[in-house]
Design a protein around this motif. Structure first.
Motif, short mmCIF file in Angstrom:
data_model
loop_
_atom_site.label_atom_id
_atom_site.label_comp_id
_atom_site.label_asym_id
_atom_site.label_seq_id
_atom_site.Cartn_x
_atom_site.Cartn_y
_atom_site.Cartn_z
N GLN A 1 0.84 -1.20 0.00
CA GLN A 1 0.00 0.00 0.00
C GLN A 1 0.88 1.26 0.00
OE1 GLN A 1 -2.43 0.50 3.52
NE2 GLN A 1 -4.01 1.57 2.36
N ALA A 2 1.91 1.28 0.82
CA ALA A 2 2.82 2.43 0.89
C ALA A 2 3.59 2.59 -0.42
CB ALA A 2 3.79 2.26 2.06
N ARG A 3 4.04 1.49 -1.00
CA ARG A 3 4.80 1.56 -2.26
C ARG A 3 3.95 2.14 -3.38
NH1 ARG A 3 5.97 -1.41 -6.82
NH2 ARG A 3 4.75 -3.22 -6.23
N ILE A 4 2.67 1.80 -3.40
CA ILE A 4 1.77 2.29 -4.44
C ILE A 4 1.41 3.76 -4.20
CG2 ILE A 4 -0.56 2.08 -5.41
CD1 ILE A 4 -0.29 -0.98 -4.78
N ALA A 5 1.08 4.10 -2.96
CA ALA A 5 0.50 5.41 -2.66
C ALA A 5 1.52 6.50 -2.32
CB ALA A 5 -0.50 5.27 -1.52
N ASN A 6 2.66 6.14 -1.76
CA ASN A 6 3.61 7.15 -1.30
C ASN A 6 4.31 7.81 -2.49
OD1 ASN A 6 5.88 8.53 -0.25
ND2 ASN A 6 5.92 7.18 1.52
N PRO A 7 4.21 9.16 -2.60
CA PRO A 7 4.84 9.87 -3.72
C PRO A 7 6.36 9.67 -3.81
CG PRO A 7 3.39 11.33 -2.49
CD PRO A 7 3.48 10.05 -1.72
N ALA A 8 7.00 9.29 -2.71
CA ALA A 8 8.44 9.08 -2.73
C ALA A 8 8.84 7.97 -3.71
CB ALA A 8 8.95 8.74 -1.34
N PHE A 9 7.94 7.04 -3.99
CA PHE A 9 8.24 5.94 -4.90
C PHE A 9 8.01 6.30 -6.36
CE2 PHE A 9 7.62 3.74 -0.86
CZ PHE A 9 8.73 2.92 -0.85
N LYS A 10 7.38 7.48 -6.60
CA LYS A 10 7.16 8.01 -7.96
C LYS A 10 6.48 7.00 -8.89
CE LYS A 10 11.01 11.32 -7.75
NZ LYS A 10 10.35 12.16 -6.85
N THR A 11 5.51 6.27 -8.36
CA THR A 11 4.76 5.32 -9.18
C THR A 11 3.96 6.09 -10.22
OG1 THR A 11 4.56 3.82 -7.28
CG2 THR A 11 3.04 3.46 -9.11
N PRO A 12 4.14 5.79 -11.50
CA PRO A 12 3.38 6.54 -12.52
C PRO A 12 1.89 6.21 -12.48
CG PRO A 12 4.72 4.83 -13.55
CD PRO A 12 5.04 4.81 -12.08
N LYS A 13 1.09 7.26 -12.62
CA LYS A 13 -0.36 7.12 -12.67
C LYS A 13 -0.81 7.80 -13.96
CE LYS A 13 -0.39 7.54 -7.69
NZ LYS A 13 1.04 7.86 -7.61
N THR A 14 -1.54 7.05 -14.81
CA THR A 14 -1.95 7.57 -16.10
C THR A 14 -3.46 7.79 -16.11
OG1 THR A 14 -0.11 6.51 -17.22
CG2 THR A 14 -1.99 7.13 -18.59
N TYR A 15 -3.84 8.96 -16.60
CA TYR A 15 -5.24 9.38 -16.63
C TYR A 15 -5.66 9.70 -18.06
CZ TYR A 15 -4.46 10.13 -11.64
OH TYR A 15 -4.15 9.97 -10.32
N LEU A 16 -6.90 9.37 -18.40
CA LEU A 16 -7.53 9.82 -19.63
C LEU A 16 -8.41 10.99 -19.22
CD1 LEU A 16 -8.47 6.34 -21.14
CD2 LEU A 16 -6.32 7.63 -21.35
N VAL A 17 -8.15 12.16 -19.79
CA VAL A 17 -8.74 13.40 -19.30
C VAL A 17 -9.45 14.13 -20.43
CG1 VAL A 17 -8.31 15.51 -17.99
CG2 VAL A 17 -6.74 13.57 -17.75
N GLN A 18 -10.75 14.34 -20.26
CA GLN A 18 -11.51 15.17 -21.19
C GLN A 18 -11.45 16.59 -20.65
OE1 GLN A 18 -15.72 14.36 -21.34
NE2 GLN A 18 -15.94 15.33 -23.35
N VAL A 19 -10.95 17.51 -21.47
CA VAL A 19 -10.82 18.90 -21.04
C VAL A 19 -11.64 19.82 -21.92
CG1 VAL A 19 -8.53 18.57 -20.02
CG2 VAL A 19 -8.72 19.34 -22.39
N GLU A 20 -11.99 20.95 -21.34
CA GLU A 20 -12.72 21.98 -22.07
C GLU A 20 -11.76 22.70 -23.01
OE1 GLU A 20 -14.41 25.93 -20.35
OE2 GLU A 20 -15.86 24.31 -19.95
N GLY A 21 -12.18 22.91 -24.25
CA GLY A 21 -11.36 23.62 -25.23
C GLY A 21 -10.46 22.68 -26.00
#
Length: 180
Positions: free
Chosen positions: A61-81
């Motif tokens: 849980q710590a390895r996944i969530a802690n920013p110190a491990f810099k685990t990449p998180k990829t998002y598909l994002v619909q933006v305005e414009g």
């Protein structure tokens, strides 16, 4: 034995098993996941959708969530414009937010992904175009992707977390979970 669950969180569901802070009952993980002893490894806002990992292993849980491990998180994002190269370059270089400069993000424009319909749907406006971005970050600030796109002049309309490290939503229906 360690357990790791991938859950495709629907829009409007809280990333916790109970809702003690509201006088009205809001949907929680307990309405979808019947697997005792697991807890979310990180959070996903109520108005965001997609991959949420849950585990019974504190170190994982710590390895996944802690920013110190810099685990990449990829998002598909619909933006305005229509986000042009200037806005994408701003996101790629890091964005100044109230809590400091973000780390650079990997950002590309993508075609509209083949996703499940959102309930409720994103409000459509004929006079305001939108586009989709694929954004990968290695931090985990509160509402970070939403704040970054807004700072670049393109507020987020829909946010779907597609992957965390090696784990993805691929083949996982909305509201479903699987052990990985």
């Amino acid at each position: 034995m360690s357990k790791l669950i991938a859950f495709n969180k629907p829009f409007g569901v809280l990333s916790q098993f109970t809702d003690k802070g509201s006088p009205t009952s809001r949907p929680t993980l307990s309405g979808f996941i019947d697997c005792p002893g697991v807890y979310p490894a990180g959070r996903l806002d109520r108005d965001s959708e997609g991959l949420l990992l849950l585990t019974n292993d504190g170190k994982l849980q710590a390895r996944i969530a802690n920013p110190a491990f810099k685990t990449p998180k990829t998002y598909l994002v619909q933006v305005e414009g229509e986000a042009g190269e200037d806005a994408l370059d701003q996101l790629r270089g890091g964005v100044q937010l109230k809590d400091g400069l973000t780390s650079p993000a990997d950002v590309t424009r993508i075609d509209e992904p083949d996703l499940w319909p959102r309930d409720p749907p994103v409000r459509f406006r004929k006079t305001v175009p939108d586009c989709w971005l694929k954004v990968t970050i290695r931090e985990g600030r509160n509402r970070q992707v939403r704040r970054m796109t807004a700072a670049a002049g393109h507020p987020t309309l829909r946010l779907v977390r597609w992957s965390i490290g090696e784990w993805t939503l691929d083949g996982l229906e909305q509201g479903a979970w699987r052990e990985v």
